[in-house]
Design a protein around this motif. Structure first.
Motif, PDB file in Angstrom:
ATOM      1  N   GLN A 108       0.834  -1.206   0.000  1.00 11.87           N
ATOM      2  CA  GLN A 108       0.000   0.000   0.000  1.00 11.87           C
ATOM      3  C   GLN A 108       0.866   1.251   0.000  1.00 11.87           C
ATOM      4  N   ASP A 109       1.932   1.247   0.810  1.00 13.31           N
ATOM      5  CA  ASP A 109       2.863   2.385   0.829  1.00 13.31           C
ATOM      6  C   ASP A 109       3.486   2.593  -0.546  1.00 13.31           C
ATOM      7  N   ARG A 110       3.877   1.501  -1.189  1.00  6.46           N
ATOM      8  CA  ARG A 110       4.501   1.572  -2.510  1.00  6.46           C
ATOM      9  C   ARG A 110       3.528   2.171  -3.524  1.00  6.46           C
ATOM     10  N   ASN A 111       2.284   1.712  -3.499  1.00  9.44           N
ATOM     11  CA  ASN A 111       1.284   2.241  -4.435  1.00  9.44           C
ATOM     12  C   ASN A 111       1.034   3.731  -4.201  1.00  9.44           C
ATOM     13  N   ASN A 112       0.977   4.136  -2.933  1.00 12.37           N
ATOM     14  CA  ASN A 112       0.782   5.555  -2.616  1.00 12.37           C
ATOM     15  C   ASN A 112       1.963   6.383  -3.120  1.00 12.37           C
ATOM     16  N   LEU A 113       3.177   5.894  -2.882  1.00 14.21           N
ATOM     17  CA  LEU A 113       4.369   6.609  -3.332  1.00 14.21           C
ATOM     18  C   LEU A 113       4.445   6.676  -4.856  1.00 14.21           C
ATOM     19  N   LEU A 114       4.055   5.598  -5.526  1.00 10.17           N
ATOM     20  CA  LEU A 114       4.054   5.627  -6.993  1.00 10.17           C
ATOM     21  C   LEU A 114       3.071   6.665  -7.522  1.00 10.17           C
ATOM     22  N   GLY A 115       1.911   6.771  -6.890  1.00  9.24           N
ATOM     23  CA  GLY A 115       0.947   7.802  -7.292  1.00  9.24           C
ATOM     24  C   GLY A 115       1.508   9.199  -7.093  1.00  9.24           C
ATOM     25  N   LYS A 116       2.167   9.408  -5.961  1.00  5.72           N
ATOM     26  CA  LYS A 116       2.791  10.710  -5.701  1.00  5.72           C
ATOM     27  C   LYS A 116       3.922  10.974  -6.686  1.00  5.72           C
ATOM     28  N   TRP A 117       4.677   9.907  -7.038  1.00  7.32           N
ATOM     29  CA  TRP A 117       5.790  10.066  -7.972  1.00  7.32           C
ATOM     30  C   TRP A 117       5.279  10.470  -9.348  1.00  7.32           C
ATOM     31  N   VAL A 118       4.183   9.879  -9.787  1.00  5.84           N
ATOM     32  CA  VAL A 118       3.608  10.240 -11.089  1.00  5.84           C
ATOM     33  C   VAL A 118       3.223  11.714 -11.097  1.00  5.84           C
ATOM     34  N   GLU A 119       2.604  12.162 -10.016  1.00  8.93           N
ATOM     35  CA  GLU A 119       2.227  13.582  -9.928  1.00  8.93           C
ATOM     36  C   GLU A 119       3.465  14.479  -9.882  1.00  8.93           C
ATOM     37  N   ALA A 120       4.458  14.083  -9.116  1.00 10.37           N
ATOM     38  CA  ALA A 120       5.676  14.891  -8.997  1.00 10.37           C
ATOM     39  C   ALA A 120       6.475  14.895 -10.292  1.00 10.37           C
ATOM     40  N   SER A 121       6.393  13.836 -11.079  1.00 18.31           N
ATOM     41  CA  SER A 121       7.142  13.801 -12.339  1.00 18.31           C
ATOM     42  C   SER A 121       6.566  14.785 -13.345  1.00 18.31           C
ATOM     43  N   LYS A 122       5.323  15.189 -13.162  1.00 15.76           N
ATOM     44  CA  LYS A 122       4.706  16.190 -14.033  1.00 15.76           C
ATOM     45  C   LYS A 122       5.072  17.604 -13.598  1.00 15.76           C
ATOM     46  N   LEU A 132      11.111  10.949  -4.108  1.00 17.27           N
ATOM     47  CA  LEU A 132      10.053   9.942  -4.038  1.00 17.27           C
ATOM     48  C   LEU A 132      10.516   8.617  -4.649  1.00 17.27           C
ATOM     49  N   SER A 133      11.293   8.689  -5.718  1.00 14.41           N
ATOM     50  CA  SER A 133      11.828   7.473  -6.328  1.00 14.41           C
ATOM     51  C   SER A 133      12.740   6.738  -5.353  1.00 14.41           C
ATOM     52  N   PRO A 155       2.812 -21.646   6.036  1.00 11.77           N
ATOM     53  CA  PRO A 155       2.424 -22.986   6.496  1.00 11.77           C
ATOM     54  C   PRO A 155       1.863 -23.804   5.342  1.00 11.77           C
ATOM     55  N   ILE A 156       2.085 -25.084   5.388  1.00 11.20           N
ATOM     56  CA  ILE A 156       1.579 -25.965   4.344  1.00 11.20           C
ATOM     57  C   ILE A 156       0.063 -25.946   4.390  1.00 11.20           C
ATOM     58  N   GLY A 157      -0.555 -25.726   3.250  1.00 10.37           N
ATOM     59  CA  GLY A 157      -2.005 -25.680   3.157  1.00 10.37           C
ATOM     60  C   GLY A 157      -2.592 -24.311   3.413  1.00 10.37           C
ATOM     61  N   ALA A 158      -1.762 -23.320   3.776  1.00 13.01           N
ATOM     62  CA  ALA A 158      -2.279 -21.968   4.024  1.00 13.01           C
ATOM     63  C   ALA A 158      -2.619 -21.320   2.693  1.00 13.01           C
ATOM     64  N   SER A 159      -3.747 -20.652   2.662  1.00 12.53           N
ATOM     65  CA  SER A 159      -4.137 -19.959   1.437  1.00 12.53           C
ATOM     66  C   SER A 159      -3.626 -18.530   1.480  1.00 12.53           C
ATOM     67  N   LEU A 160      -3.497 -17.968   0.325  1.00 10.21           N
ATOM     68  CA  LEU A 160      -3.068 -16.573   0.230  1.00 10.21           C
ATOM     69  C   LEU A 160      -4.298 -15.705   0.376  1.00 10.21           C
ATOM     70  N   ARG A 161      -4.292 -14.842   1.394  1.00 12.19           N
ATOM     71  CA  ARG A 161      -5.482 -14.052   1.695  1.00 12.19           C
ATOM     72  C   ARG A 161      -5.468 -12.700   1.030  1.00 12.19           C
ATOM     73  N   SER A 162      -4.327 -12.160   0.718  1.00 14.82           N
ATOM     74  CA  SER A 162      -4.234 -10.788   0.255  1.00 14.82           C
ATOM     75  C   SER A 162      -4.182 -10.729  -1.262  1.00 14.82           C
ATOM     76  N   SER A 163      -5.243 -10.241  -1.870  1.00  9.86           N
ATOM     77  CA  SER A 163      -5.233 -10.123  -3.324  1.00  9.86           C
ATOM     78  C   SER A 163      -4.454  -8.893  -3.775  1.00  9.86           C
ATOM     79  N   SER A 164      -4.272  -7.914  -2.891  1.00 10.65           N
ATOM     80  CA  SER A 164      -3.547  -6.705  -3.272  1.00 10.65           C
ATOM     81  C   SER A 164      -2.038  -6.895  -3.212  1.00 10.65           C
ATOM     82  N   ASP A 165      -1.593  -7.913  -2.553  1.00 13.43           N
ATOM     83  CA  ASP A 165      -0.156  -8.142  -2.451  1.00 13.43           C
ATOM     84  C   ASP A 165       0.310  -8.894  -3.688  1.00 13.43           C
TER      85      ASP A 165
END
Length: 178
Positions: A108-122, A132-133, A155-165
């Motif tokens: 989430q931090d990375r996505n926020n920083l990338l959004g700020k970087w896009v704005e700052a690059s303009k 920011l980079s 753990p063996i058999g653990a499912s991945l819960r985070s779709s955003s990761d």
């Protein structure tokens, strides 16, 4: 007695082969981790080059930097595959949970920083975009470490819960593929 010696010799050779294979896998894994870190650093350099070329109004250099970023993304997928093939796996539910939460937060931090970087690059001030980079690079390095920790300790058999990761979502344990 002769049969016992042959069995012992055979067992010794198989053991040596396994040890050699484990060392090779470990070496490959460490090389893939190093390659991943180099790709993160190269991506940071490509972002800086893009900002510099936009500041100089050199669109051809900006295009090359953008192409380099795309090439680095392709290489990153290859390196992730290598990591998946050679990753050691030691299940640890507590460590997995902590590392997964950290990876989710860092993503989430990375996505926020990338959004700020896009704005700052303009913007007309390239120093903000370069700063920011640098922050993006630091977060990506921490994210890579947290993701690897989670993948190694899942753990063996653990499912991945985070779709955003993104990084954890690509992971399929080698023993589950078969």
């Amino acid at each position: 007695m002769k049969k016992l010696v042959h069995h012992f010799l055979f067992a010794s050779l198989v053991s040596l082969g396994c040890i050699g294979g484990c060392r090779q896998d470990s070496r490959e894994y460490l090389q893939a981790l190093e390659a991943n870190d180099r790709l993160i650093e190269s991506s940071h350099q490509a972002r800086k080059d893009m900002i510099d070329s936009l500041g100089r109004k050199s669109l051809s250099r900006a295009d090359r930097a953008l192409d380099e970023e795309g090439r680095l993304e392709e290489q990153s997928l290859y390196v992730q595959g290598r990591l998946d093939n050679f990753r050691p796996h030691v299940p640890n539910a507590v460590l997995y949970e902590q590392a997964s939460e950290l990876a989710k937060s860092l993503e989430q931090d990375r996505n926020n920083l990338l959004g700020k970087w896009v704005e700052a690059s303009k913007d007309t001030n390239p120093d903000v975009a370069k700063e920011l980079s640098s922050k993006i690079r630091d977060v990506e390095l921490a994210l890579a470490e947290a993701s690897e920790t989670a993948k190694r300790s899942r753990p063996i058999g653990a499912s991945l819960r985070s779709s955003s990761d993104e990084v954890l979502a690509r992971e399929i344990a080698p023993d589950e593929q078969r």
